[in-house]
Design a protein around this motif. Structure first.
Motif, mmCIF file in Angstrom:
data_model
loop_
_atom_site.group_PDB
_atom_site.id
_atom_site.type_symbol
_atom_site.label_atom_id
_atom_site.label_comp_id
_atom_site.label_asym_id
_atom_site.label_seq_id
_atom_site.Cartn_x
_atom_site.Cartn_y
_atom_site.Cartn_z
ATOM 1 N N PHE A 101 -0.012 3.354 2.154
ATOM 2 C CA PHE A 101 -0.153 2.065 1.470
ATOM 3 C C PHE A 101 0.716 0.996 2.129
ATOM 4 O O PHE A 101 0.265 -0.117 2.389
ATOM 5 C CB PHE A 101 0.232 2.202 -0.010
ATOM 6 C CG PHE A 101 -0.747 3.002 -0.820
ATOM 7 C CD1 PHE A 101 -2.109 2.842 -0.674
ATOM 8 C CD2 PHE A 101 -0.295 3.926 -1.758
ATOM 9 C CE1 PHE A 101 -3.008 3.585 -1.430
ATOM 10 C CE2 PHE A 101 -1.176 4.678 -2.512
ATOM 11 C CZ PHE A 101 -2.542 4.507 -2.347
ATOM 12 N N GLU A 102 1.955 1.354 2.394
ATOM 13 C CA GLU A 102 2.868 0.364 2.959
ATOM 14 C C GLU A 102 2.446 -0.043 4.371
ATOM 15 O O GLU A 102 2.605 -1.207 4.764
ATOM 16 C CB GLU A 102 4.296 0.909 2.940
ATOM 17 C CG GLU A 102 4.853 1.028 1.526
ATOM 18 C CD GLU A 102 6.315 1.409 1.478
ATOM 19 O OE1 GLU A 102 6.970 1.132 0.456
ATOM 20 O OE2 GLU A 102 6.816 1.990 2.481
ATOM 21 N N SER A 103 1.901 0.902 5.131
ATOM 22 C CA SER A 103 1.464 0.572 6.488
ATOM 23 C C SER A 103 0.274 -0.380 6.477
ATOM 24 O O SER A 103 -0.001 -1.042 7.477
ATOM 25 C CB SER A 103 1.103 1.850 7.263
ATOM 26 O OG SER A 103 -0.077 2.435 6.750
ATOM 27 N N ARG A 104 -0.420 -0.463 5.331
ATOM 28 C CA ARG A 104 -1.590 -1.337 5.214
ATOM 29 C C ARG A 104 -1.281 -2.610 4.434
ATOM 30 O O ARG A 104 -2.175 -3.320 3.997
ATOM 31 C CB ARG A 104 -2.743 -0.574 4.567
ATOM 32 C CG ARG A 104 -3.162 0.636 5.408
ATOM 33 C CD ARG A 104 -4.243 1.452 4.737
ATOM 34 N NE ARG A 104 -4.460 2.729 5.400
ATOM 35 C CZ ARG A 104 -5.645 3.177 5.796
ATOM 36 N NH1 ARG A 104 -6.718 2.428 5.610
ATOM 37 N NH2 ARG A 104 -5.775 4.354 6.376
ATOM 38 N N GLY A 105 0.012 -2.870 4.239
ATOM 39 C CA GLY A 105 0.420 -4.135 3.654
ATOM 40 C C GLY A 105 0.536 -4.171 2.151
ATOM 41 O O GLY A 105 0.691 -5.241 1.559
ATOM 42 N N PHE A 106 0.493 -3.014 1.481
ATOM 43 C CA PHE A 106 0.619 -2.970 0.027
ATOM 44 C C PHE A 106 2.084 -2.764 -0.372
ATOM 45 O O PHE A 106 2.847 -2.103 0.344
ATOM 46 C CB PHE A 106 -0.223 -1.838 -0.567
ATOM 47 C CG PHE A 106 -1.700 -2.118 -0.581
ATOM 48 C CD1 PHE A 106 -2.289 -2.784 -1.640
ATOM 49 C CD2 PHE A 106 -2.502 -1.727 0.478
ATOM 50 C CE1 PHE A 106 -3.643 -3.042 -1.653
ATOM 51 C CE2 PHE A 106 -3.853 -1.971 0.483
ATOM 52 C CZ PHE A 106 -4.432 -2.640 -0.592
ATOM 53 N N TYR A 107 2.417 -3.302 -1.532
ATOM 54 C CA TYR A 107 3.748 -3.093 -2.091
ATOM 55 C C TYR A 107 3.691 -1.917 -3.051
ATOM 56 O O TYR A 107 2.936 -1.929 -4.025
ATOM 57 C CB TYR A 107 4.213 -4.353 -2.827
ATOM 58 C CG TYR A 107 5.445 -4.138 -3.683
ATOM 59 C CD1 TYR A 107 6.627 -3.652 -3.132
ATOM 60 C CD2 TYR A 107 5.419 -4.434 -5.047
ATOM 61 C CE1 TYR A 107 7.753 -3.455 -3.903
ATOM 62 C CE2 TYR A 107 6.541 -4.244 -5.843
ATOM 63 C CZ TYR A 107 7.706 -3.751 -5.259
ATOM 64 O OH TYR A 107 8.815 -3.557 -6.045
ATOM 65 N N VAL A 108 4.472 -0.873 -2.767
ATOM 66 C CA VAL A 108 4.544 0.297 -3.644
ATOM 67 C C VAL A 108 5.797 0.164 -4.499
ATOM 68 O O VAL A 108 6.924 0.232 -3.983
ATOM 69 C CB VAL A 108 4.567 1.607 -2.830
ATOM 70 C CG1 VAL A 108 4.668 2.806 -3.775
ATOM 71 C CG2 VAL A 108 3.321 1.712 -1.961
ATOM 72 N N GLY A 109 5.592 -0.035 -5.809
ATOM 73 C CA GLY A 109 6.726 -0.229 -6.716
ATOM 74 C C GLY A 109 7.556 1.023 -6.881
ATOM 75 O O GLY A 109 8.778 0.961 -7.022
ATOM 76 N N GLY A 110 6.901 2.193 -6.874
ATOM 77 C CA GLY A 110 7.634 3.441 -7.025
ATOM 78 C C GLY A 110 6.759 4.559 -7.535
ATOM 79 O O GLY A 110 5.523 4.507 -7.428
#
Length: 486
Positions: A101-110
Motif C-alpha cells: 500500500f505504501e509503495s503505491r502512495g497510500f497512507y496506512v494508519g496502522g
C-alpha cells in the motif's frame, strides 16, 4: 482475447460512487473491503478486461483522502494461519500489505488485532509492530457477538476496544483473509467515533456476487463456486425486495446478519441508514460489463476450473467431498459439464492416443495445442516446447533442446539429487532455452513468444507438480488437472 468488461469505466464510476457515499455520511466513511484489493485474478478471469489491480487503481483516485487500517485476528496469529495463494502466514502478510500500500502512495494508519483475549502470540506481534513504528490497537473478544446487541453497543462491548483515531474522510478496512473481523472493526469505530461526537458511516465494497445481475447468471454462480469451501450461498435480498420491490442479489451471510447490523446502527445512532444489505454495498461492477456473453462464457469456464481444483484437493486428502458435490451441482445449474472447458477432452484424447500423461493448451484464437510426456520430458515441458514452436513459426520436427543437453540434466537429477522422476520440468526447459538462445535463433524466437501465453487455458490428465503449476501461474496460464497422481 475478447473483452467483456470496461475497466476504464469501472475505475471512473466506482470512485465517483464512493465519493458520493462519503458525502452522504457528513464526510467520514468506514469502507469494509471484501476480497482482494490487488491480485484479484478471480475477477479478471470471470470479467475479461478487469485488471487484477483495478480496485487498487480505482482507490488511487481517492488516495489523498484515504487511510488504510489492516485487520488481523489474534486467533489467526495463534494458529499461524497461512494464505494458501502466497504460502505466508497472516501476520507476515500484514507487513506485506502495508509495504504494498505504501509503495503505491497510500497512507496506512496502522493495524488492529481483533478477537484479542490475552493471546501471547498476539501480544508479541503487537510489540513487534510497535518497534517498527506501526500504530497497533486491540479489539477484545465480546461474549455474544454479534447477536447480543445491548452489550455490544455499550461501554462493556465496543466501549472496551481501543479507539483508533483516524484522520482522513475515507477509512479503508482490509485484512489478509476472511474471518479477520473487518466488519467488527468498522462497527466498533462507528460506536467510538459517536462517543467523540463524530457521526461516521459504513459501507461495504465487495465485488461478488454482482447485485444487479440475475441470481443464476454465470458470473454469480462462479462466485458461489469460488466460495464453496466457505458455504456461501447466493440469494435474492429479501430486505431489498420488501423495501423497494426490486430484485437484488446478495449472499447468505450478509442477509442473515443484516437484522443484527440494523439493530447495532440503531443502538449507536438511534436509527439505521440502510433498508437492506444491498444498500450497504457500493459495488458498480455490474454497470461496467460491456459484453454479457463473453463474461458468461468466461464464468462457466471458471466454474469448471473450480470443480477440478476441488477434485484435486479431495484426491490429496485436503478436504471432504462436500465442496466437490456443491460445485458439481452449480455446474448443473449453469448447464455445463467438464467438457465445456475445451482443453479437457483434447488432453484426454491425446492421452488415449499416446498412452502417456497428456496436456492441452487453448490459445486466445481457440486453437488447441497438445503434448504428452516422454522419457525425456514431462508433459508440461513438452507442451511449452510445442506451443512456443507453433507461435514462433518453427517446424515441429526441429529439436530446440538437443538430447545431449537433456541427458546431463537427467543424470544430475538422478545421481546427485536422488530424484525418481528424471523427466525435465517446465522450469528446466525454460532455463535450457534461455542458455541456448544466446547462440540459437530458434530458441530465442521461441522464448520471445512466452508473453503471448498470458490468459491461455491448460488441462492436464495428471496432477501436475508444484514446480510446473508455479511456472504456468507465472506465465499467466490458467491450469486444471484430472485428479490422478503420477
Amino acid at each position: 482475447m475478447k473483452l467483456g468488461f470496461d475497466n476504464d469505466k469501472y475505475i471512473r464510476i466506482q470512485s465517483e460512487h464512493i465519493k458520493e457515499r462519503i458525502a452522504h455520511f457528513e464526510g467520514k466513511l468506514y469502507l469494509e473491503l471484501g476480497g482482494k484489493l490487488f491480485d484479484d485474478h478471480h475477477a479478471s478471469r470471470v470479467l475479461p478486461g478487469f485488471q487484477p489491480d483495478s480496485k487498487l487503481r480505482m482507490l488511487s483516485q481517492l488516495a489523498d483522502s484515504a487511510e488504510i487500517i489492516i485487520v488481523i485476528s489474534a486467533t489467526d496469529i495463534e494458529k499461524n494461519k497461512v494464505r494458501a495463494d502466497l504460502g505466508i502466514t497472516y501476520d507476515e502478510d500484514v507487513l506485506r500489505l502495508r509495504s504494498e500500500f505504501e509503495s503505491r502512495g497510500f497512507y496506512v494508519g496502522g493495524v488492529v488485532i481483533t478477537h484479542y483475549n490475552g493471546q501471547a502470540s498476539a501480544k508479541a506481534f503487537r510489540e513487534r509492530l510497535e518497534r517498527m513504528g506501526i500504530s497497533t490497537h486491540y479489539q477484545y473478544f465480546i461474549e455474544g457477538y454479534p447477536r447480543n446487541v445491548d452489550v455490544i453497543a455499550s461501554p462493556d462491548g465496543f466501549g472496551r476496544n481501543e479507539y483508533f483515531e483516524t484522520t482522513r474522510p475515507l477509512v479503508i478496512v482490509t485484512a489478509p483473509g476472511p474471518g479477520s473481523g473487518k466488519m467488527a472493526v468498522c462497527l466498533s469505530q462507528l460506536y467510538n467515533e459517536a462517543q467523540h461526537g463524530v457521526r461516521a458511516g459504513y459501507a461495504k465494497f465487495e465485488t461478488f456476487p454482482v447485485w444487479n445481475l440475475p441470481l443464476k447468471h454465470p458470473v454469480n454462480i462462479a462466485y458461489e463456486a469460488a466460495t464453496a469451501d466457505l458455504g456461501d450461498v447466493n440469494m435474492i435480498d429479501p430486505f431489498h425486495l420488501e423495501a423497494y420491490g426490486k430484485m437484488a442479489v446478495n449472499y447468505n451471510r450478509d442477509v442473515e446478519i443484516f437484522p443484527v447490523l440494523n439493530a447495532l446502527f440503531e443502538g449507536i445512532y438511534g436509527s439505521s441508514p440502510y433498508k437492506s444489505p444491498t444498500d450497504m454495498g457500493v459495488n458498480m461492477v455490474g454497470f461496467c460489463i460491456s459484453d454479457d456473453e463473453v463474461c458468461a462464457q468466461a464464468s462457466k469456464d471458471e466454474i469448471v476450473r473450480r470443480y477440478f481444483a476441488a477434485l484435486g484437493k479431495y484426491a490429496q486428502g485436503l478436504t471432504d467431498d462436500t465442496e466437490v458435490s456443491k460445485i458439481a451441482l452449480l455446474m448443473k445449474q449453469a448447464r455445463i459439464d467438464t467438457d465445456f472447458r475445451r482443453t479437457v477432452p483434447a488432453a484426454r484424447q491425446r492421452k488415449e492416443e499416446s498412452g502417456h500423461t497428456s496436456i492441452a493448451l487453448e490459445l486466445p484464437n481457440h486453437q488447441i495445442i497438445t503434448a504428452h510426456s516422454s522419457s525425456l520430458l514431462g508433459c508440461s515441458a513438452a507442451l511449452l516446447l510445442n506451443v512456443t514452436k507453433h507461435l514462433a513459426g518453427i517446424d515441429h520436427e526441429i529439436n530446440l533442446i538437443p538430447q545431449t543437453m537433456i541427458e546431463p540434466i537427467q543424470k544430475m537429477k538422478f545421481e546427485y539429487l536422488q530424484g525418481r522422476n528424471v523427466r525435465l520440468h517446465a522450469d528446466e526447459v525454460l532455463v535450457a532455452l534461455s542458455m541456448l538462445s544466446v547462440s540459437d535463433p530458434y530458441c530465442r524466437r521461441a522464448l520471445e513468444t512466452l508473453p503471448l501465453l498470458r490468459g491461455c487455458q491448460v488441462h492436464a490428465t495428471v496432477l501436475l507438480s508444484e514446480v510446473d503449476r508455479t511456472i504456468f501461474k507465472k506465465l499467466g496460464i490458467d491450469v486444471t488437472c484430472d485428479p490422478v497422481a503420477k
